[in-house]
Write a protein that holds these residues in place. Structure first.
Motif, PDB file in Angstrom:
ATOM      1  N   PRO A 132      -4.200 -14.694 -33.057  1.00 23.63           N
ATOM      2  CA  PRO A 132      -4.269 -15.794 -32.099  1.00 23.63           C
ATOM      3  C   PRO A 132      -5.689 -16.353 -32.001  1.00 23.63           C
ATOM      4  O   PRO A 132      -6.655 -15.737 -32.458  1.00 23.63           O
ATOM      5  CB  PRO A 132      -3.871 -15.124 -30.787  1.00 23.63           C
ATOM      6  CG  PRO A 132      -4.392 -13.728 -30.933  1.00 23.63           C
ATOM      7  CD  PRO A 132      -4.180 -13.380 -32.396  1.00 23.63           C
ATOM      8  N   LYS A 133      -5.781 -17.516 -31.388  1.00 24.62           N
ATOM      9  CA  LYS A 133      -7.089 -18.102 -31.133  1.00 24.62           C
ATOM     10  C   LYS A 133      -7.857 -17.253 -30.131  1.00 24.62           C
ATOM     11  O   LYS A 133      -9.057 -17.026 -30.288  1.00 24.62           O
ATOM     12  CB  LYS A 133      -6.909 -19.527 -30.601  1.00 24.62           C
ATOM     13  CG  LYS A 133      -8.201 -20.277 -30.352  1.00 24.62           C
ATOM     14  CD  LYS A 133      -7.905 -21.682 -29.867  1.00 24.62           C
ATOM     15  CE  LYS A 133      -9.199 -22.461 -29.612  1.00 24.62           C
ATOM     16  NZ  LYS A 133      -8.900 -23.838 -29.129  1.00 24.62           N
ATOM     17  N   ARG A 134      -7.149 -16.790 -29.113  1.00 30.68           N
ATOM     18  CA  ARG A 134      -7.756 -15.863 -28.152  1.00 30.68           C
ATOM     19  C   ARG A 134      -6.657 -15.084 -27.429  1.00 30.68           C
ATOM     20  O   ARG A 134      -5.489 -15.468 -27.445  1.00 30.68           O
ATOM     21  CB  ARG A 134      -8.641 -16.594 -27.142  1.00 30.68           C
ATOM     22  CG  ARG A 134      -7.963 -17.622 -26.279  1.00 30.68           C
ATOM     23  CD  ARG A 134      -8.965 -18.255 -25.314  1.00 30.68           C
ATOM     24  NE  ARG A 134      -8.373 -19.312 -24.503  1.00 30.68           N
ATOM     25  CZ  ARG A 134      -8.322 -20.575 -24.855  1.00 30.68           C
ATOM     26  NH1 ARG A 134      -8.825 -20.954 -26.014  1.00 30.68           N
ATOM     27  NH2 ARG A 134      -7.773 -21.484 -24.063  1.00 30.68           N
ATOM     28  N   MET A 135      -7.067 -14.008 -26.798  1.00 34.18           N
ATOM     29  CA  MET A 135      -6.171 -13.127 -26.072  1.00 34.18           C
ATOM     30  C   MET A 135      -6.600 -13.098 -24.611  1.00 34.18           C
ATOM     31  O   MET A 135      -7.782 -12.886 -24.317  1.00 34.18           O
ATOM     32  CB  MET A 135      -6.235 -11.727 -26.682  1.00 34.18           C
ATOM     33  CG  MET A 135      -5.366 -10.682 -26.026  1.00 34.18           C
ATOM     34  SD  MET A 135      -5.482  -9.080 -26.882  1.00 34.18           S
ATOM     35  CE  MET A 135      -7.111  -8.529 -26.352  1.00 34.18           C
ATOM     36  N   VAL A 136      -5.658 -13.327 -23.715  1.00 35.26           N
ATOM     37  CA  VAL A 136      -5.969 -13.378 -22.286  1.00 35.26           C
ATOM     38  C   VAL A 136      -5.242 -12.238 -21.588  1.00 35.26           C
ATOM     39  O   VAL A 136      -4.027 -12.061 -21.762  1.00 35.26           O
ATOM     40  CB  VAL A 136      -5.543 -14.731 -21.672  1.00 35.26           C
ATOM     41  CG1 VAL A 136      -5.924 -14.780 -20.190  1.00 35.26           C
ATOM     42  CG2 VAL A 136      -6.174 -15.893 -22.425  1.00 35.26           C
ATOM     43  N   THR A 137      -5.965 -11.457 -20.789  1.00 34.36           N
ATOM     44  CA  THR A 137      -5.370 -10.343 -20.045  1.00 34.36           C
ATOM     45  C   THR A 137      -5.930 -10.328 -18.623  1.00 34.36           C
ATOM     46  O   THR A 137      -6.831 -11.101 -18.285  1.00 34.36           O
ATOM     47  CB  THR A 137      -5.676  -8.987 -20.719  1.00 34.36           C
ATOM     48  OG1 THR A 137      -7.072  -8.700 -20.588  1.00 34.36           O
ATOM     49  CG2 THR A 137      -5.297  -9.015 -22.192  1.00 34.36           C
ATOM     50  N   ASP A 138      -5.392  -9.422 -17.815  1.00 33.97           N
ATOM     51  CA  ASP A 138      -5.974  -9.208 -16.494  1.00 33.97           C
ATOM     52  C   ASP A 138      -7.164  -8.256 -16.643  1.00 33.97           C
ATOM     53  O   ASP A 138      -7.675  -8.059 -17.749  1.00 33.97           O
ATOM     54  CB  ASP A 138      -4.917  -8.678 -15.521  1.00 33.97           C
ATOM     55  CG  ASP A 138      -4.252  -7.398 -16.029  1.00 33.97           C
ATOM     56  OD1 ASP A 138      -4.802  -6.764 -16.950  1.00 33.97           O
ATOM     57  OD2 ASP A 138      -3.183  -7.036 -15.512  1.00 33.97           O
ATOM     58  N   LYS A 139      -7.558  -7.644 -15.539  1.00 36.18           N
ATOM     59  CA  LYS A 139      -8.768  -6.817 -15.554  1.00 36.18           C
ATOM     60  C   LYS A 139      -8.543  -5.395 -16.077  1.00 36.18           C
ATOM     61  O   LYS A 139      -9.477  -4.595 -16.084  1.00 36.18           O
ATOM     62  CB  LYS A 139      -9.354  -6.745 -14.136  1.00 36.18           C
ATOM     63  CG  LYS A 139      -9.973  -8.038 -13.634  1.00 36.18           C
ATOM     64  CD  LYS A 139     -11.251  -8.341 -14.391  1.00 36.18           C
ATOM     65  CE  LYS A 139     -11.984  -9.525 -13.787  1.00 36.18           C
ATOM     66  NZ  LYS A 139     -13.271  -9.780 -14.466  1.00 36.18           N
ATOM     67  N   LEU A 140      -7.330  -5.067 -16.512  1.00 30.42           N
ATOM     68  CA  LEU A 140      -7.074  -3.721 -17.018  1.00 30.42           C
ATOM     69  C   LEU A 140      -7.951  -3.443 -18.236  1.00 30.42           C
ATOM     70  O   LEU A 140      -7.875  -4.148 -19.244  1.00 30.42           O
ATOM     71  CB  LEU A 140      -5.596  -3.574 -17.386  1.00 30.42           C
ATOM     72  CG  LEU A 140      -5.148  -2.183 -17.849  1.00 30.42           C
ATOM     73  CD1 LEU A 140      -5.252  -1.181 -16.706  1.00 30.42           C
ATOM     74  CD2 LEU A 140      -3.715  -2.228 -18.377  1.00 30.42           C
ATOM     75  N   ALA A 141      -8.765  -2.395 -18.154  1.00 38.60           N
ATOM     76  CA  ALA A 141      -9.729  -2.097 -19.214  1.00 38.60           C
ATOM     77  C   ALA A 141      -9.069  -1.617 -20.500  1.00 38.60           C
ATOM     78  O   ALA A 141      -9.699  -1.644 -21.573  1.00 38.60           O
ATOM     79  CB  ALA A 141     -10.718  -1.046 -18.724  1.00 38.60           C
ATOM     80  N   SER A 142      -7.809  -1.188 -20.431  1.00 37.11           N
ATOM     81  CA  SER A 142      -7.130  -0.647 -21.610  1.00 37.11           C
ATOM     82  C   SER A 142      -7.005  -1.676 -22.725  1.00 37.11           C
ATOM     83  O   SER A 142      -7.004  -1.327 -23.906  1.00 37.11           O
ATOM     84  CB  SER A 142      -5.739  -0.131 -21.220  1.00 37.11           C
ATOM     85  OG  SER A 142      -5.837   0.916 -20.280  1.00 37.11           O
ATOM     86  N   TYR A 143      -6.885  -2.962 -22.376  1.00 42.83           N
ATOM     87  CA  TYR A 143      -6.749  -3.994 -23.404  1.00 42.83           C
ATOM     88  C   TYR A 143      -8.018  -4.095 -24.248  1.00 42.83           C
ATOM     89  O   TYR A 143      -7.961  -4.155 -25.485  1.00 42.83           O
ATOM     90  CB  TYR A 143      -6.442  -5.344 -22.758  1.00 42.83           C
ATOM     91  CG  TYR A 143      -5.087  -5.440 -22.133  1.00 42.83           C
ATOM     92  CD1 TYR A 143      -3.935  -5.463 -22.924  1.00 42.83           C
ATOM     93  CD2 TYR A 143      -4.936  -5.505 -20.750  1.00 42.83           C
ATOM     94  CE1 TYR A 143      -2.679  -5.553 -22.346  1.00 42.83           C
ATOM     95  CE2 TYR A 143      -3.679  -5.603 -20.173  1.00 42.83           C
ATOM     96  CZ  TYR A 143      -2.556  -5.624 -20.972  1.00 42.83           C
ATOM     97  OH  TYR A 143      -1.307  -5.711 -20.401  1.00 42.83           O
ATOM     98  N   GLY A 144      -9.154  -4.120 -23.581  1.00 41.81           N
ATOM     99  CA  GLY A 144     -10.409  -4.196 -24.317  1.00 41.81           C
ATOM    100  C   GLY A 144     -10.645  -2.964 -25.172  1.00 41.81           C
ATOM    101  O   GLY A 144     -11.102  -3.060 -26.311  1.00 41.81           O
ATOM    102  N   ALA A 145     -10.306  -1.780 -24.631  1.00 40.22           N
ATOM    103  CA  ALA A 145     -10.469  -0.538 -25.382  1.00 40.22           C
ATOM    104  C   ALA A 145      -9.559  -0.525 -26.603  1.00 40.22           C
ATOM    105  O   ALA A 145      -9.952  -0.094 -27.691  1.00 40.22           O
ATOM    106  CB  ALA A 145     -10.182   0.654 -24.484  1.00 40.22           C
TER     107      ALA A 145
END
Length: 234
Positions: A132-145
């Motif tokens: 994707p062009k970008r990925m949008v999530t909430d503040k859950l740190a698991s996505y970044g990890a």
């Protein structure tokens, strides 16, 4: 498009009626008993238990026959998770939608951690075949990890206010869950949401359509595709 591996042979009712009952159940927040009553009003006597068996037998095949939306490099993925309690045990339904609200994938998992987020991202990248062009999530740190573990260079925006697209995608399922009086097992939940999202993806106009004529055209095409998919059963 391959044929669905189910058959209407030895069924007392025609496939058009079976497909219509399945469509009603997965498209609208209706119980089996309400669909039984709606069909009875038309002079069709069929029990709610028969409708339940139709939904279980044919729903997955119908959803599999529907064409998936092709991935685009410019897509924006919105990822979110929602808590679902099954027989007293908490589970998490991880879901990814694009900028139009189209459900790309969803997985029911028992954890809300990095491993679960990584599984969702891995499936998404494999199934979509494009980043994707970008990925949008909430503040859950698991996505970044999870993104770091996959060594992905996808641009990641973590902000609760930007992720309304994914959060709103949970609302239709919540309505159906209340009608069903909750899910009975993790397997039935995963099966239901897969069929529910496939049919909803087909019939709900994308967010980019903002006029009545375009929405009407979209639904006419959706019914044509649905009729083609449900006609594949022998």
């Amino acid at each position: 498009m391959s044929k669905a591996c189910v058959s209407c042979k030895r069924h007392r009712f025609p496939q058009e009626l079976i497909a219509h009952a399945v469509w009603l159940y997965f498209r609208f927040p209706l119980s089996f008993r309400l669909i039984e009553e709606m069909l009875l009003e038309r002079g069709i006597i069929v029990s709610y238990e028969t409708i339940r068996r139709w939904s279980r037998k044919f729903g997955t095949a119908f959803a599999r026959s529907l064409r998936r939306k092709p991935a685009e490099c410019g897509d924006i993925w919105h990822l979110d998770e929602v808590r679902i309690v099954i027989r007293g045990q908490p589970h998490w339904l991880w879901r990814a939608v694009d900028q139009d609200g189209y459900v790309l994938d969803e997985i029911l998992q028992t954890r809300r951690n990095t491993k679960a987020a990584k599984r969702l991202l891995t499936r998404l990248l494999a199934r979509q075949g494009a980043r994707p062009k970008r990925m949008v999530t909430d503040k859950l740190a698991s996505y970044g990890a999870a993104r770091r573990k996959l060594k992905s260079s996808i641009r990641h925006l973590s902000h609760k206010g930007l992720n309304n697209r994914a959060e709103n995608s949970h609302l239709p399922l919540r309505k159906q869950e209340r009608v069903m009086q909750k899910f009975r097992s993790p397997g039935s939940c995963q099966r239901f949401v897969s069929i529910f999202s496939a049919i909803r993806n087909l019939f709900v106009p994308p967010a980019s359509i903002d006029n009545a004529i375009s929405r009407h055209v979209h639904r006419v095409r959706a019914f044509a595709q649905w009729n083609n998919a449900t006609a594949l059963i022998a």
